[in-house]
Write a protein that holds these residues in place. Sequence first.
Motif, PDB file in Angstrom:
ATOM      1  N   GLU A  55       0.837  -1.197   0.000  1.00 36.66           N
ATOM      2  CA  GLU A  55       0.000   0.000   0.000  1.00 36.66           C
ATOM      3  C   GLU A  55       0.873   1.249   0.000  1.00 36.66           C
ATOM      4  O   GLU A  55       2.018   1.217   0.450  1.00 36.66           O
ATOM      5  N   LYS A  56       0.314   2.305  -0.507  1.00 35.50           N
ATOM      6  CA  LYS A  56       0.985   3.607  -0.488  1.00 35.50           C
ATOM      7  C   LYS A  56       0.162   4.501   0.436  1.00 35.50           C
ATOM      8  O   LYS A  56      -0.996   4.806   0.148  1.00 35.50           O
ATOM      9  N   LEU A  57       0.756   4.903   1.530  1.00 35.69           N
ATOM     10  CA  LEU A  57       0.039   5.687   2.527  1.00 35.69           C
ATOM     11  C   LEU A  57      -0.132   7.133   2.067  1.00 35.69           C
ATOM     12  O   LEU A  57       0.759   7.709   1.447  1.00 35.69           O
ATOM     13  N   SER A  58      -1.278   7.686   2.393  1.00 35.12           N
ATOM     14  CA  SER A  58      -1.504   9.104   2.114  1.00 35.12           C
ATOM     15  C   SER A  58      -0.788   9.939   3.173  1.00 35.12           C
ATOM     16  O   SER A  58      -0.386   9.422   4.228  1.00 35.12           O
ATOM     17  N   LEU A  59      -0.654  11.222   2.906  1.00 36.49           N
ATOM     18  CA  LEU A  59      -0.022  12.112   3.872  1.00 36.49           C
ATOM     19  C   LEU A  59      -0.826  12.145   5.171  1.00 36.49           C
ATOM     20  O   LEU A  59      -0.250  12.192   6.266  1.00 36.49           O
ATOM     21  N   GLU A  60      -2.152  12.093   5.050  1.00 36.93           N
ATOM     22  CA  GLU A  60      -3.028  12.081   6.231  1.00 36.93           C
ATOM     23  C   GLU A  60      -2.765  10.844   7.079  1.00 36.93           C
ATOM     24  O   GLU A  60      -2.669  10.924   8.308  1.00 36.93           O
ATOM     25  N   GLU A  61      -2.659   9.695   6.441  1.00 37.44           N
ATOM     26  CA  GLU A  61      -2.419   8.437   7.162  1.00 37.44           C
ATOM     27  C   GLU A  61      -1.065   8.462   7.857  1.00 37.44           C
ATOM     28  O   GLU A  61      -0.939   8.051   9.014  1.00 37.44           O
ATOM     29  N   MET A  62      -0.055   8.948   7.152  1.00 32.78           N
ATOM     30  CA  MET A  62       1.273   9.005   7.754  1.00 32.78           C
ATOM     31  C   MET A  62       1.310   9.964   8.932  1.00 32.78           C
ATOM     32  O   MET A  62       1.941   9.684   9.960  1.00 32.78           O
ATOM     33  N   ALA A  63       0.626  11.093   8.802  1.00 38.32           N
ATOM     34  CA  ALA A  63       0.603  12.074   9.888  1.00 38.32           C
ATOM     35  C   ALA A  63      -0.026  11.488  11.143  1.00 38.32           C
ATOM     36  O   ALA A  63       0.498  11.651  12.245  1.00 38.32           O
ATOM     37  N   PHE A  64      -1.151  10.779  10.973  1.00 35.58           N
ATOM     38  CA  PHE A  64      -1.826  10.213  12.137  1.00 35.58           C
ATOM     39  C   PHE A  64      -0.995   9.096  12.760  1.00 35.58           C
ATOM     40  O   PHE A  64      -0.878   8.994  13.989  1.00 35.58           O
ATOM     41  N   GLU A  65      -0.401   8.245  11.926  1.00 37.99           N
ATOM     42  CA  GLU A  65       0.442   7.164  12.449  1.00 37.99           C
ATOM     43  C   GLU A  65       1.665   7.730  13.170  1.00 37.99           C
ATOM     44  O   GLU A  65       2.109   7.182  14.181  1.00 37.99           O
ATOM     45  N   TYR A  66       2.208   8.809  12.642  1.00 40.52           N
ATOM     46  CA  TYR A  66       3.361   9.454  13.278  1.00 40.52           C
ATOM     47  C   TYR A  66       3.001   9.898  14.696  1.00 40.52           C
ATOM     48  O   TYR A  66       3.785   9.714  15.639  1.00 40.52           O
ATOM     49  N   ILE A  67       1.806  10.448  14.854  1.00 41.68           N
ATOM     50  CA  ILE A  67       1.326  10.859  16.182  1.00 41.68           C
ATOM     51  C   ILE A  67       1.189   9.647  17.102  1.00 41.68           C
ATOM     52  O   ILE A  67       1.679   9.644  18.236  1.00 41.68           O
ATOM     53  N   LEU A  68       0.512   8.600  16.595  1.00 47.63           N
ATOM     54  CA  LEU A  68       0.291   7.394  17.402  1.00 47.63           C
ATOM     55  C   LEU A  68       1.605   6.788  17.874  1.00 47.63           C
ATOM     56  O   LEU A  68       1.751   6.434  19.050  1.00 47.63           O
TER      57      LEU A  68
ATOM     58  N   ARG B 238       1.798  20.952   9.247  1.00 42.77           N
ATOM     59  CA  ARG B 238       0.538  21.137   9.964  1.00 42.77           C
ATOM     60  C   ARG B 238       0.852  21.442  11.421  1.00 42.77           C
ATOM     61  O   ARG B 238       1.885  21.020  11.935  1.00 42.77           O
ATOM     62  N   ASP B 239      -0.048  22.163  12.062  1.00 47.78           N
ATOM     63  CA  ASP B 239       0.142  22.512  13.468  1.00 47.78           C
ATOM     64  C   ASP B 239      -0.783  21.650  14.326  1.00 47.78           C
ATOM     65  O   ASP B 239      -1.982  21.902  14.413  1.00 47.78           O
ATOM     66  N   PHE B 240      -0.218  20.594  14.909  1.00 49.71           N
ATOM     67  CA  PHE B 240      -1.023  19.626  15.651  1.00 49.71           C
ATOM     68  C   PHE B 240      -1.693  20.277  16.862  1.00 49.71           C
ATOM     69  O   PHE B 240      -2.859  20.000  17.164  1.00 49.71           O
ATOM     70  N   PHE B 241      -0.969  21.159  17.540  1.00 53.55           N
ATOM     71  CA  PHE B 241      -1.541  21.791  18.736  1.00 53.55           C
ATOM     72  C   PHE B 241      -2.747  22.662  18.374  1.00 53.55           C
ATOM     73  O   PHE B 241      -3.807  22.568  19.003  1.00 53.55           O
ATOM     74  N   ASP B 242      -2.597  23.490  17.345  1.00 57.16           N
ATOM     75  CA  ASP B 242      -3.696  24.372  16.957  1.00 57.16           C
ATOM     76  C   ASP B 242      -4.918  23.577  16.493  1.00 57.16           C
ATOM     77  O   ASP B 242      -6.063  23.946  16.776  1.00 57.16           O
ATOM     78  N   GLU B 243      -4.672  22.478  15.783  1.00 58.24           N
ATOM     79  CA  GLU B 243      -5.773  21.663  15.268  1.00 58.24           C
ATOM     80  C   GLU B 243      -6.514  20.915  16.377  1.00 58.24           C
ATOM     81  O   GLU B 243      -7.649  20.478  16.180  1.00 58.24           O
ATOM     82  N   ASN B 244      -5.845  20.735  17.519  1.00 55.64           N
ATOM     83  CA  ASN B 244      -6.439  19.945  18.606  1.00 55.64           C
ATOM     84  C   ASN B 244      -6.399  20.704  19.936  1.00 55.64           C
ATOM     85  O   ASN B 244      -6.379  20.093  21.007  1.00 55.64           O
ATOM     86  N   LYS B 245      -6.396  22.014  19.868  1.00 59.63           N
ATOM     87  CA  LYS B 245      -6.160  22.861  21.043  1.00 59.63           C
ATOM     88  C   LYS B 245      -7.117  22.552  22.195  1.00 59.63           C
ATOM     89  O   LYS B 245      -6.685  22.339  23.332  1.00 59.63           O
TER      90      LYS B 245
END
Length: 328
Positions: free
Chosen positions: A251-264, A284-291
């Motif tokens: 599989e080829k991961l999307s940028l969204e998938e990689m970003a979420f896995e990176y967090i996990l 992307r700014d993880f803090f601002d998106e989930n403040k």
Amino acid sequence: MYACEDIIDSIYIGGGTPSILSEQQIQGIMDILKKSFKVKSLETTMEFNPEDVKKKKISSLLQSGIQRISLGVQSFQPKILQAMGRNHNQRQAIDAVEKLRGEGVTNCSFDLIFGYPGQTREDLQRDLYWIDRLQPDHISWYNLIVEKSTKLYRQKEKGLVFPKEDVQIEMYEDIQRGLSQLGYEQYEISNFAKKGKESIHNLKYWHYEDYYGFGIGASGSLYPDRWQNEVRYKNYVEKIIQGEFPQRRKEKLSLEEMAFEYILMNMRLTEGLSLEKYKSKFHRDFFDENKKVIEDFISSKHLVLDHDYLKFTKKGFEISNYIFTKFN
């Protein structure tokens, strides 16, 4: 000349029961790796079942470059080992450690499980007693996960009783507290180590780095590409004979998938997630998106913001899966 110019600085021989392989087979694997890659291994680990530990074999493996042994102890309690259907008993596990130390193994890890049917907090205290006696360098102590289509899952469906969730949380707290008192530092949700003995190989997974996977059922990632090899021997061999990569799935991961896995993956570590590294990597700014979510969990003492790093508290680790579902 190497087949691949990539530098390999950690090797992990695991999955299944690699300890049944002969010394010659292991040496053959190491030789192939050294011919195929630039191997500058800082850590070479091999999984072992306690019943397979033999002095002559360990001595030979040390000479071939194996530096670290991960021992599948699971439990030191006879009733739990019997319920698991393990092929070793308590005495064999203890003897295995003594043989490893006697042959000069200076980096030994135990794999243990908690939350097994019939297991009690008192059983964990007895396991901690043996850890104190045997002094492994590293502990991986996992909460049992029952996968569908397994024998244990079918038994659970038929009424097999597991420790209640609140008891499993208490077990986890007992493990954290007990290992801390014995001089082990927690560096990941399920992993504890003496100073300087953290698993270099596993840290690569949690830091979301590339890795190759060879062998039946093995997985590998050269992000954004990820694959799993064939799990059946016949299919695996047939593809190799035909000159194909023995991949079952790719599989080829999307940028969204990689970003979420990176967090996990990064937040599994006690050091936590570097907000700056995340922003640099994914723009992307993880803090601002989930403040709001982050501030609420900081208030409830499940998360802490330490300079650039967002991390779980010990209390937060207990409900980490729930917290992950709240992030965008």
